[in-house]
Motif scaffolding. Sequence first.
Motif, mmCIF file in Angstrom:
data_model
loop_
_atom_site.group_PDB
_atom_site.id
_atom_site.type_symbol
_atom_site.label_atom_id
_atom_site.label_comp_id
_atom_site.label_asym_id
_atom_site.label_seq_id
_atom_site.Cartn_x
_atom_site.Cartn_y
_atom_site.Cartn_z
ATOM 1 N N UNK A 119 0.818 -1.216 0.000
ATOM 2 C CA UNK A 119 0.000 0.000 0.000
ATOM 3 C C UNK A 119 0.851 1.264 0.000
ATOM 4 N N UNK A 120 0.763 2.043 -1.065
ATOM 5 C CA UNK A 120 1.599 3.244 -1.173
ATOM 6 C C UNK A 120 0.819 4.493 -1.556
ATOM 7 N N UNK A 121 -0.386 4.334 -2.057
ATOM 8 C CA UNK A 121 -1.068 5.437 -2.721
ATOM 9 C C UNK A 121 -1.224 6.670 -1.835
ATOM 10 N N UNK A 122 -1.792 6.519 -0.654
ATOM 11 C CA UNK A 122 -2.054 7.675 0.212
ATOM 12 C C UNK A 122 -0.775 8.181 0.853
ATOM 13 N N UNK A 123 0.088 7.267 1.292
ATOM 14 C CA UNK A 123 1.350 7.686 1.927
ATOM 15 C C UNK A 123 2.215 8.473 0.959
ATOM 16 N N UNK A 124 2.262 8.018 -0.292
ATOM 17 C CA UNK A 124 3.047 8.743 -1.290
ATOM 18 C C UNK A 124 2.538 10.170 -1.438
ATOM 19 N N UNK A 140 11.614 19.304 5.072
ATOM 20 C CA UNK A 140 10.284 19.046 4.534
ATOM 21 C C UNK A 140 10.286 18.241 3.235
ATOM 22 N N UNK A 141 11.396 18.220 2.516
ATOM 23 C CA UNK A 141 11.467 17.479 1.261
ATOM 24 C C UNK A 141 12.141 16.137 1.526
ATOM 25 N N UNK A 142 11.345 15.101 1.743
ATOM 26 C CA UNK A 142 11.906 13.788 2.074
ATOM 27 C C UNK A 142 12.423 13.051 0.842
ATOM 28 N N UNK A 143 12.343 13.686 -0.320
ATOM 29 C CA UNK A 143 12.960 13.120 -1.518
ATOM 30 C C UNK A 143 14.484 13.236 -1.463
ATOM 31 N N UNK A 167 14.398 1.311 -3.382
ATOM 32 C CA UNK A 167 13.008 1.223 -2.898
ATOM 33 C C UNK A 167 12.897 1.271 -1.387
ATOM 34 N N UNK A 168 13.901 0.739 -0.675
ATOM 35 C CA UNK A 168 13.843 0.756 0.782
ATOM 36 C C UNK A 168 14.133 2.149 1.318
ATOM 37 N N UNK A 169 15.127 2.833 0.741
ATOM 38 C CA UNK A 169 15.399 4.207 1.171
ATOM 39 C C UNK A 169 14.215 5.108 0.855
ATOM 40 N N UNK A 170 13.646 4.938 -0.326
ATOM 41 C CA UNK A 170 12.528 5.787 -0.757
ATOM 42 C C UNK A 170 11.317 5.584 0.142
ATOM 43 N N UNK A 171 11.130 4.338 0.610
ATOM 44 C CA UNK A 171 9.956 4.023 1.422
ATOM 45 C C UNK A 171 10.129 4.414 2.883
ATOM 46 N N UNK A 172 11.315 4.163 3.435
ATOM 47 C CA UNK A 172 11.492 4.319 4.877
ATOM 48 C C UNK A 172 12.095 5.669 5.277
ATOM 49 N N UNK A 214 8.087 -8.579 -5.777
ATOM 50 C CA UNK A 214 9.442 -8.576 -6.321
ATOM 51 C C UNK A 214 9.539 -7.668 -7.531
ATOM 52 N N UNK A 215 8.538 -7.736 -8.398
ATOM 53 C CA UNK A 215 8.555 -6.870 -9.571
ATOM 54 C C UNK A 215 8.559 -5.408 -9.190
ATOM 55 N N UNK A 216 7.741 -5.048 -8.207
ATOM 56 C CA UNK A 216 7.685 -3.654 -7.758
ATOM 57 C C UNK A 216 9.030 -3.201 -7.220
ATOM 58 N N UNK A 217 9.662 -4.041 -6.396
ATOM 59 C CA UNK A 217 10.927 -3.658 -5.772
ATOM 60 C C UNK A 217 12.063 -3.615 -6.787
#
Length: 335
Positions: A119-124, A140-143, A167-172, A214-217
């Motif tokens: 689940x990423x839609x709302x958090x993103x 404020x810019x977590x990118x 993907x792990x850095x981007x997510x966490x 796996x495909x997503x990651x």
Amino acid sequence: MGAKVSRTDFEWVYTEEPHASRRKIILEKYPEIKQLFGYDPLFKWVVTAMVVTQLASFPLVARLSWGPLLLAAYCFGGVINHSLMLAIHEISHNLAFGHSRPLHNRLFGFFANLPIGIPISISFRKYHLEHHRYQGDEVLDTDLPTLIEAKLFNTTAGKCLWLLLQPFFYSFRPLIVRPKPPTPMELVNLVIQLFFDALVVKFFGWKVLGYMIYGSLMAMGLHPVAGHFVSEHYMFRKGFETYSYYGPLNWITFNVGYHNEHHDFPAVKRIASEFYDNLPQHHSWTSVLYDFATDPEVGPYARHHSWTSVLYDFATDPEVGPYARVKRKHRGLES
């Protein structure tokens, strides 16, 4: 492979991000751009077709052994899932049903999220809108990569590992740098996704769920379509903090490569091309990943950071100011 980059800190700037001022200039010269504001009515049907394609592939994927499954996840399923992630990016800007129907956009985001497996839609959306509003702001810019990331992954081998783990850095990273309590819509997103994942396991088995995730990651790491993560804002030329990509992968990524234009006005290049033709730009995301890993001048440090929020907080926060220093009595030392 082990050569260190020469950069030892981020590029700190005192000016505002460049898009606000350029938007103003472009609108003054081309007021007709306002007529382009809105959403693409075909977008929702394209996204629906991608979701249906993934669902239709599940019976075939269930019959694959793990080797071919992972290859299919990298070359096919991951590409579709990454495209769906970028569809969620568009949906976060209300481009599925327009700004007047925010709930429709959120619900459609849940639907686009399904084959991704996580689940990423709302958090993103919660964090991405701040990236647009506060681009380069260290808080404020977590990118922006953290200083720890920049220091640890500063060799060619280190940057390759950082790209693989992206993907792990981007997510966490947002959860560590700028944690926010979960919203009710995030919980709804989570419940819907877990229910869908459970159905996938029940009817197709665990391998298909693995294929989805796996495909997503993999498609967010060392993968050509993931080149946009690096091409968008990493500083390949000093003084420029946003870059556009004009290549064929825009066809399957909802034109996310037009990134200067996205931060200014989506689809503006066709009208105001003179504002973009002379800006540094990319034409291959694969080359972007290679250059990022091998160029000693490019890496996690190669990002613009802004001092604006630091000065603002110092001036307005009652807990911060000239008194906000630790002093030790009798020793005359400050820290």
